[in-house]
Design an enzyme around this catalytic site. Structure first.
Site, PDB file in Angstrom:
ATOM      1  N   PHE A 140       0.866  -1.187   0.000  1.00 61.26           N
ATOM      2  CA  PHE A 140       0.000   0.000   0.000  1.00 61.26           C
ATOM      3  C   PHE A 140       0.897   1.230   0.000  1.00 61.26           C
ATOM      4  CE2 PHE A 140      -2.297   3.594   1.631  1.00 61.26           C
ATOM      5  CZ  PHE A 140      -3.449   3.542   0.866  1.00 61.26           C
ATOM      6  N   ASP A 225       9.248   2.811   2.077  1.00 54.89           N
ATOM      7  CA  ASP A 225       8.071   3.591   2.426  1.00 54.89           C
ATOM      8  C   ASP A 225       7.825   3.392   3.922  1.00 54.89           C
ATOM      9  OD1 ASP A 225       5.582   4.617   2.979  1.00 54.89           O
ATOM     10  OD2 ASP A 225       4.604   3.816   1.190  1.00 54.89           O
ATOM     11  N   LYS A 254       2.446  11.021   7.343  1.00 58.10           N
ATOM     12  CA  LYS A 254       1.665  10.751   8.536  1.00 58.10           C
ATOM     13  C   LYS A 254       2.171  11.491   9.781  1.00 58.10           C
ATOM     14  CE  LYS A 254      -0.994   6.987   6.872  1.00 58.10           C
ATOM     15  NZ  LYS A 254      -0.689   5.856   6.024  1.00 58.10           N
TER      16      LYS A 254
HETATM   17  C1  LIG Z   1      -0.955   5.941   4.499  1.00 59.41           C
HETATM   18  C2  LIG Z   1       0.132   5.417   3.645  1.00 59.41           C
HETATM   19  C3  LIG Z   1       0.448   6.002   2.406  1.00 59.41           C
HETATM   20  C4  LIG Z   1      -0.370   7.120   1.795  1.00 59.41           C
HETATM   21  O1  LIG Z   1      -0.406   8.270   2.554  1.00 59.41           O
HETATM   22  P1  LIG Z   1      -1.540   9.379   2.286  1.00 59.41           P
HETATM   23  O2  LIG Z   1      -1.141  10.527   3.163  1.00 59.41           O
HETATM   24  O3  LIG Z   1      -2.848   8.769   2.653  1.00 59.41           O
HETATM   25  O4  LIG Z   1      -1.483   9.711   0.823  1.00 59.41           O
HETATM   26  C5  LIG Z   1       1.525   5.488   1.710  1.00 59.41           C
HETATM   27  N1  LIG Z   1       2.241   4.470   2.184  1.00 59.41           N
HETATM   28  C6  LIG Z   1       1.973   3.875   3.359  1.00 59.41           C
HETATM   29  C7  LIG Z   1       2.833   2.758   3.843  1.00 59.41           C
HETATM   30  C8  LIG Z   1       0.900   4.311   4.132  1.00 59.41           C
HETATM   31  O5  LIG Z   1       0.590   3.695   5.272  1.00 59.41           O
END
Ligand SMILES: *Cc1c(COP(=O)(O)O)cnc(C)c1O
Length: 400
Positions: A140, A225, A254
């Protein structure tokens, strides 16, 4: 207005892209949330780990208010007096040479993909338009068209194509599969050190170490990520620290601004990030003084309030106690630090009804995929609160 009136209103006027639990929140403080009827809940989601510092942290309130009275947006057409200090603090905290500030996580991932491609063409000398980036099954990384194009979740893609070429998918946790998939055109490997949205999936020990070695051997950028796992969540500054690996490109979002403001960033050393030229990339809001001031303070809170150590200690405690709960439904408890997944057996009937029962007992969780309950409270949580939660979780995991 009654709780159901808010829900009806939202359902009438908004696109139905979420399936929220039926609770209408209006106030937050530390680990606690309050709904419009005055009920109090322990937040065990932390806005998908964006609230590591706790709700409405007083230091962030202060910086937000003061900066909002001073200057909020200049665009990057000019310098502002907050962004350089944010970059300095971010690079000194993380040990990277340079950073680029964006807003959402998805934008930071897009920025990282552009960074890797640019490096591939300019430094690795991949032929024009041939660059490939390897990603993992179950990933994700956000919701833009390019990113969902390499999702393995059918619903994320359905009716949204066509998608961008240049991505190859390999199984998660399988270093051999990564090495096999690498071609002379491979410029990067994008991976979550723990797959959060996929259900808190922890790869086999040594995986990230092998990934780093393979990437170095084949001149491929190792791109982590850590939008969800980073900034203390897993009991280290980065989940990658657990295996002592240092990705070439680090993606954050985040908790970077403590839930007050969308701030994301991509970090790398000068040999990579230094390739960008004026006009290559940008964002009207990225790096604005309000976001920069908040994020600088949010980073300071993580360092100064011992949140990483707390996540490590209480995360271990919480996970051990969860694993001891006798329950006919639990298949596995896994995770690291305060990112914990409780996977239920198929016959449990899905995680949703357990999340609803927890809400009835004052704990807010959200199912991730069908069978996993994620427990990820703010990192300011205490042992007393975890013990309080464990009693209620034990009840729920034994309900009929
Ligand atoms: C939440 C998340 C994203 C996307 O972040 P947004 O601020 O919602 O665009 C990307 N990668 C990971 C691992 C995430 O948990």
């Amino acid at each position: 207005m009654l709780p159901k009136d808010y829900i009806t209103l939202e359902q009438q006027y908004s696109a139905h892209t979420y399936h929220p639990l039926e609770v209408v929140l209006e106030k937050g403080e530390g680990v606690w949330l309050y709904d419009v009827a005055g009920h109090k809940y322990l937040d065990c989601l932390s806005a998908y780990s964006a609230i590591n510092q706790g709700h409405c942290h007083p230091r962030l309130v202060k910086v937000l208010v003061e900066q909002a009275q001073q200057l909020t947006l200049t665009s990057r057409a000019f310098y502002n007096s907050k962004l350089p200090l944010f970059y300095q603090s971010l690079c000194e905290t993380t040990g990277y040479d340079m950073a680029i500030a964006m807003n959402s996580g998805a934008e930071a991932v897009e920025t990282a993909l552009k960074t890797a491609r640019k490096w591939g063409y300019q430094t690795k000398k991949v032929e024009p338009n041939k660059a490939e980036i390897i990603v993992c099954q179950g990933n994700f990384h956000g919701r833009t068209i390019a990113i969902i194009g390499f999702s393995s979740e059918p619903q994320y893609q359905a009716d949204f194509g066509p998608f961008a070429p240049g991505f190859v998918t390999v199984p998660y946790g399988d270093a051999k599969a990564l090495e096999t998939a690498i071609t002379p055109n491979t410029v990067g490997f994008l991976v979550e050190p723990i797959q959060g949205e996929c259900g808190v999936v922890v790869p086999p020990p040594g995986y990230l170490k092998k990934v780093q070695q393979i990437c170095q051997k084949h001149q491929v950028l190792f791109m982590a990520d850590e939008i969800q796992t980073g900034l203390g969540r897993t009991g280290q500054l980065f989940a990658c620290d657990d295996e002592g690996v240092r990705p070439d490109i680090m993606i954050l979002g985040k908790a970077l601004a403590g839930g007050f403001y969308p701030v994301s960033a991509v970090l790398a050393d000068k040999a990579i990030m230094g390739l960008f030229r004026p006009g290559d990339h940008g964002s009207t809001f990225g790096g604005n003084p309000l976001g920069a001031a908040i994020a600088t303070e949010a980073l300071a809170i993580i360092r100064e309030e011992g949140l990483i150590e707390n996540a490590h200690q209480l995360g271990t405690y919480f996970q051990e106690r969860l694993a001891e709960i006798p329950s006919p439904y639990v298949k596995e408890v896994r995770g690291r630090g305060l990112l914990i997944g409780v996977e239920l057996k198929p016959e449990a009937g899905g995680a949703r009804r357990f999340c609803e029962a927890l809400r009835g007992r004052g704990i807010l969780c959200k199912e991730t995929h069908q069978h996993v309950i994620r427990f990820a409270p703010p990192l300011v949580v205490t042992k007393e609160v975890i013990d309080w939660a464990l009693e209620r979780i034990t009840d729920v995991l034994n309900m009929k």
